[in-house]
Design a protein around this motif. Structure first.
Motif, PDB file in Angstrom:
ATOM      1  N   ALA B 228      17.654 -11.867  16.257  1.00 17.98           N
ATOM      2  CA  ALA B 228      18.525 -10.850  16.855  1.00 17.98           C
ATOM      3  C   ALA B 228      19.007 -11.325  18.225  1.00 17.98           C
ATOM      4  N   TYR B 229      18.091 -11.937  18.963  1.00 18.53           N
ATOM      5  CA  TYR B 229      18.460 -12.477  20.277  1.00 18.53           C
ATOM      6  C   TYR B 229      19.462 -13.627  20.115  1.00 18.53           C
ATOM      7  N   ALA B 230      19.171 -14.529  19.160  1.00 16.32           N
ATOM      8  CA  ALA B 230      20.056 -15.687  18.953  1.00 16.32           C
ATOM      9  C   ALA B 230      21.457 -15.225  18.555  1.00 16.32           C
ATOM     10  N   LYS B 231      21.531 -14.161  17.766  1.00 17.10           N
ATOM     11  CA  LYS B 231      22.845 -13.639  17.361  1.00 17.10           C
ATOM     12  C   LYS B 231      23.609 -13.156  18.584  1.00 17.10           C
ATOM     13  N   ALA B 232      22.914 -12.474  19.475  1.00 17.94           N
ATOM     14  CA  ALA B 232      23.573 -11.979  20.682  1.00 17.94           C
ATOM     15  C   ALA B 232      24.057 -13.148  21.546  1.00 17.94           C
ATOM     16  N   VAL B 233      23.238 -14.173  21.661  1.00 17.35           N
ATOM     17  CA  VAL B 233      23.637 -15.350  22.459  1.00 17.35           C
ATOM     18  C   VAL B 233      24.877 -15.988  21.843  1.00 17.35           C
ATOM     19  N   ARG B 234      24.877 -16.033  20.517  1.00 21.24           N
ATOM     20  CA  ARG B 234      26.017 -16.626  19.791  1.00 21.24           C
ATOM     21  C   ARG B 234      27.296 -15.838  20.091  1.00 21.24           C
ATOM     22  N   LYS B 235      27.156 -14.497  20.170  1.00 21.16           N
ATOM     23  CA  LYS B 235      28.326 -13.656  20.410  1.00 21.16           C
ATOM     24  C   LYS B 235      28.629 -13.508  21.892  1.00 21.16           C
ATOM     25  N   GLY B 236      27.747 -14.058  22.734  1.00 27.95           N
ATOM     26  CA  GLY B 236      28.009 -14.006  24.167  1.00 27.95           C
ATOM     27  C   GLY B 236      27.739 -12.650  24.786  1.00 27.95           C
ATOM     28  N   VAL B 237      26.823 -11.877  24.180  1.00 33.33           N
ATOM     29  CA  VAL B 237      26.509 -10.565  24.747  1.00 33.33           C
ATOM     30  C   VAL B 237      25.042 -10.539  25.163  1.00 33.33           C
ATOM     31  N   ALA B 238      24.731  -9.604  26.062  1.00 30.95           N
ATOM     32  CA  ALA B 238      23.347  -9.464  26.521  1.00 30.95           C
ATOM     33  C   ALA B 238      22.519  -8.836  25.398  1.00 30.95           C
ATOM     34  N   SER B 239      21.202  -9.050  25.445  1.00 28.91           N
ATOM     35  CA  SER B 239      20.335  -8.531  24.390  1.00 28.91           C
ATOM     36  C   SER B 239      18.974  -8.160  24.943  1.00 28.91           C
ATOM     37  N   GLU B 240      18.405  -7.074  24.393  1.00 28.49           N
ATOM     38  CA  GLU B 240      17.046  -6.672  24.743  1.00 28.49           C
ATOM     39  C   GLU B 240      16.067  -7.095  23.660  1.00 28.49           C
ATOM     40  N   ALA B 241      16.516  -7.923  22.697  1.00 28.55           N
ATOM     41  CA  ALA B 241      15.692  -8.197  21.516  1.00 28.55           C
ATOM     42  C   ALA B 241      14.410  -8.952  21.855  1.00 28.55           C
ATOM     43  N   LEU B 242      14.442  -9.740  22.920  1.00 28.09           N
ATOM     44  CA  LEU B 242      13.242 -10.504  23.293  1.00 28.09           C
ATOM     45  C   LEU B 242      12.757 -10.094  24.678  1.00 28.09           C
ATOM     46  N   PRO B 243      11.425  -9.970  24.862  1.00 23.21           N
ATOM     47  CA  PRO B 243      10.921  -9.752  26.218  1.00 23.21           C
ATOM     48  C   PRO B 243      11.174 -10.995  27.064  1.00 23.21           C
ATOM     49  N   ALA B 244      11.176 -10.813  28.378  1.00 24.33           N
ATOM     50  CA  ALA B 244      11.500 -11.918  29.289  1.00 24.33           C
ATOM     51  C   ALA B 244      10.608 -13.131  29.050  1.00 24.33           C
ATOM     52  N   ALA B 245       9.321 -12.877  28.754  1.00 22.62           N
ATOM     53  CA  ALA B 245       8.398 -13.999  28.543  1.00 22.62           C
ATOM     54  C   ALA B 245       8.854 -14.847  27.361  1.00 22.62           C
ATOM     55  N   ALA B 246       9.320 -14.203  26.285  1.00 23.57           N
ATOM     56  CA  ALA B 246       9.751 -14.958  25.105  1.00 23.57           C
ATOM     57  C   ALA B 246      11.017 -15.747  25.404  1.00 23.57           C
ATOM     58  N   VAL B 247      11.915 -15.181  26.213  1.00 26.81           N
ATOM     59  CA  VAL B 247      13.122 -15.924  26.591  1.00 26.81           C
ATOM     60  C   VAL B 247      12.728 -17.152  27.408  1.00 26.81           C
ATOM     61  N   ALA B 248      11.771 -16.974  28.311  1.00 28.17           N
ATOM     62  CA  ALA B 248      11.277 -18.123  29.088  1.00 28.17           C
ATOM     63  C   ALA B 248      10.638 -19.158  28.161  1.00 28.17           C
ATOM     64  N   GLY B 249       9.920 -18.683  27.141  1.00 31.42           N
ATOM     65  CA  GLY B 249       9.298 -19.588  26.183  1.00 31.42           C
ATOM     66  C   GLY B 249      10.326 -20.361  25.381  1.00 31.42           C
ATOM     67  N   LEU B 250      11.409 -19.691  24.993  1.00 34.74           N
ATOM     68  CA  LEU B 250      12.504 -20.351  24.280  1.00 34.74           C
ATOM     69  C   LEU B 250      13.111 -21.455  25.146  1.00 34.74           C
ATOM     70  N   ARG B 251      13.266 -21.154  26.410  1.00 33.40           N
ATOM     71  CA  ARG B 251      13.834 -22.139  27.337  1.00 33.40           C
ATOM     72  C   ARG B 251      12.960 -23.401  27.387  1.00 33.40           C
ATOM     73  N   LEU B 252      11.642 -23.214  27.393  1.00 28.99           N
ATOM     74  CA  LEU B 252      10.731 -24.365  27.397  1.00 28.99           C
ATOM     75  C   LEU B 252      10.746 -25.075  26.046  1.00 28.99           C
ATOM     76  N   PHE B 253      10.823 -24.296  24.969  1.00 29.40           N
ATOM     77  CA  PHE B 253      10.768 -24.842  23.610  1.00 29.40           C
ATOM     78  C   PHE B 253      11.902 -25.834  23.376  1.00 29.40           C
ATOM     79  N   ILE B 254      13.119 -25.466  23.847  1.00 27.38           N
ATOM     80  CA  ILE B 254      14.272 -26.348  23.630  1.00 27.38           C
ATOM     81  C   ILE B 254      14.509 -27.271  24.822  1.00 27.38           C
ATOM     82  N   GLY B 255      13.779 -27.042  25.909  1.00 28.64           N
ATOM     83  CA  GLY B 255      13.993 -27.828  27.126  1.00 28.64           C
ATOM     84  C   GLY B 255      12.826 -28.749  27.425  1.00 28.64           C
ATOM     85  N   ARG B 256      12.124 -28.454  28.492  1.00 28.53           N
ATOM     86  CA  ARG B 256      11.082 -29.370  28.968  1.00 28.53           C
ATOM     87  C   ARG B 256       9.994 -29.631  27.927  1.00 28.53           C
ATOM     88  N   GLY B 257       9.663 -28.627  27.131  1.00 26.68           N
ATOM     89  CA  GLY B 257       8.620 -28.814  26.126  1.00 26.68           C
ATOM     90  C   GLY B 257       9.056 -29.713  24.981  1.00 26.68           C
TER      91      GLY B 257
END
Lengths: 130, 409
Positions: B228-257
């Motif tokens: 649900a979050y990825a769909k919102a990112v794809r459409k360029g809209v804000a989303s509450e689908a993920l808590p902030a911690a999970a968004v931070a985790g996604l950033r690490l998953f595709i980035g530094r991690g």
């Protein structure tokens, strides 16, 4: 009003300098004995999926009657492919290399080893997969 | 008016993407999203793969404890629908205890290679393995055929055609080929059978697997809060689908991690084999190095006489079993629904996702078999980063499969 002269000249230059926007790679072998050109059959280098390469070997601009072997490695990882590619001749100096799978992102070294009357030589290409 | 529209257009063009993702990151996030109409790719080696009658039969077979030596072990024993089709144990315990962790069946039909070592190349041939494995069901294919004849004859024949009379005394009580143990009673009984009968049994055995696989193809990962979050990112809209911690985790998953190096695509697996340098389980395990040899020799593989597409086997055709990095390497599991399938790794080495992340963070020890994947480097994540990655992994769990698929029909 522009006549379109410049776009036409640019397109002509691209055709002459083969490679503008095309998916073909081309390089001389290390000792200069041959020239190897190749392109992925489907036009793109897929990530982590089996694909085939169309390859050609020339000497002095003419298709060369040679044997070709192929391997791909990741120099920074110290390993090659999990697959064993098969080379099939399709004409004088023409080959299809099937069963290539570049399974990790990073820099891959594709090595085309050529063996013919002029001697043995190798052309190496670096492809980086994102 | 035109000036206002121009300014609005400029502002929109310059507005930051949701959560500050760059265009490149948005493309990567899009590559991880599970499609809305997600369906398994065709399996030409199993012409019954999408046959509803085969799937209904397969669901019955999956829960039938009669296909085991002790009469108490079904596929569902270790692949318990109430536990995300696994068993919540470090390693499996069928008729006897085994050396490896039970993978989930949800999404199993989507892998190129089955089992931790990839020794099977289709879901239907995988189903045959545990039934004859002496530590899992400890049964034999002749008993499987007899069990189908006694308990599932009509639905089996409706799909696969007439069976021979398995109550004829020419069929032994127990028999299966076991070339590693040629003096065993089961192997001797097998070679004593007429060739035509052995072939009939093998055909029935293959059908057993194909029906089970048709059922398993219905057990698919479902869209999760991450999607649900990825769909919102794809459409360029804000989303509450993920808590902030999970968004931070996604950033690490595709980035530094760089977890995405192996956990890529909508199923978050590259369908490959890697050596993480984990401590061994009960005994040193060569993993893919042995599995690659086995799958090439398996009579029930893509090229074999029971495959419905023996000429379309490119993965087998080009597999190089001597690839050095297969030594001690195991299949990259899909991370879909990963929070539901603890413990983790091929011998259940990690009890929780926090343990998994902690290990990737510090990379202790060294490989006991082969060598650790060179792309892995200690990441020394802080505690909040490790918690963020766990939160992201937890966001990959969608709803369970349809309730009708979770029990014997």
């Amino acid at each position: 009003m522009r006549t379109g002269r410049w776009p036409t000249l640019f397109a002509l230059a691209c055709v002459l300098l083969a490679g503008c926007g095309s998916d073909e790679r081309r390089a001389p072998t290390a000792k200069g004995l041959y020239e190897v050109s190749w392109r992925p059959v489907e036009g793109v280098l897929p990530f982590n999926a089996l694909f085939a390469i169309d390859a050609g070997v020339t000497r002095d601009g003419e298709p060369a009657d040679v044997l070709l072997t192929f391997k791909a490695t990741m120099p920074s990882h110290g390993h090659g492919m999990q697959t064993k590619a098969e080379v099939k001749p399709t004409g004088t100096g023409r080959f299809v290399v099937d069963g290539v799978k570049l399974h990790m992102s990073g820099a891959w070294e594709l090595e085309f080893k050529v063996n013919g009357a002029a001697g043995e030589d190798v052309a190496t290409f670096i492809e980086t997969l994102e | 008016m035109r000036a206002i529209a121009l300014v609005a257009a400029l502002v929109a063009a310059c507005a930051p993407a949701p959560d500050g993702w760059t265009d490149a990151e948005r493309a990567v996030i899009a590559s991880l999203e599970l499609p809305e109409n997600f369906a398994p790719p065709p399996d030409p080696t199993n012409r019954f793969a999408d046959d509803a009658r085969a799937a209904a039969l397969g669901q019955q077979l999956f829960f039938d404890t009669g296909f085991s030596r002790d009469g108490k072990t079904a596929c569902a024993t270790c692949h318990d629908p109430a536990k995300h089709f696994t068993d919540r144990r470090r390693t499996a315990s069928g008729v006897f205890d085994g050396p490896r962790n039970t993978p989930t069946v949800v999404g199993a039909a989507l892998y190129t290679w089955l089992f931790w070592d990839g020794r099977k190349d289709s879901a239907w041939s995988q189903a045959l393995g545990p039934v004859e494995n002496p530590i899992e069901h400890a049964s034999t294919r002749v008993e499987v055929a007899r069990g189908i004849f006694e308990r599932h004859r009509a639905p089996f024949e409706a799909v696969f055609g007439a069976m021979p009379s398995l109550d004829d005394p020419r069929f032994p009580a127990r028999a299966r080929p076991d070339p590693a143990r040629p003096d065993s009673a089961e192997h001797r009984a097998w070679v004593a059978m007429a060739a035509e009968d052995r072939n009939s049994i093998d055909r029935i055995f293959a059908g057993f697997g194909k029906a089970i696989a048709a059922y398993e193809r219905l057990l698919l990962p479902r869209r999760a809060p991450f999607d649900a979050y990825a769909k919102a990112v794809r459409k360029g809209v804000a989303s509450e689908a993920l808590p902030a911690a999970a968004v931070a985790g996604l950033r690490l998953f595709i980035g530094r991690g760089n977890c995405i190096a192996c956990h890529s695509g909508p199923r978050l697996t590259d369908d490959g084999f890697h050596n993480l340098g984990l401590p061994a389980g009960a005994a040193p395990d060569r993993g893919r190095r042995a599995g690659a040899v086995e799958v090439l020799a398996d009579p029930f593989n893509c090229r074999g006489p029971f495959s419905d597409a023996p000429t379309a086997c490119r993965e087998l055709q080009f597999l190089d079993p001597t690839f050095t990095d297969f030594e001690g390497a195991f299949r990259t599991p899909s991370l879909r629904h990963v929070a539901e399938s603890a413990p983790y790794m091929h011998a259940g080495q990690h009890a929780t996702l926090a343990d998994v992340i902690a290990t990737y963070s510090s990379l202790p020890g060294r490989a006991e078999v082969g060598h650790r994947e060179p792309t892995l480097q200690p990441l020394d994540f802080r505690a909040d980063d490790r918690a963020a990655l766990v939160a992201f992994l937890e966001s990959l769990s969608g709803p369970a499969p349809d309730a009708r698929l979770l029990k014997a029909p």
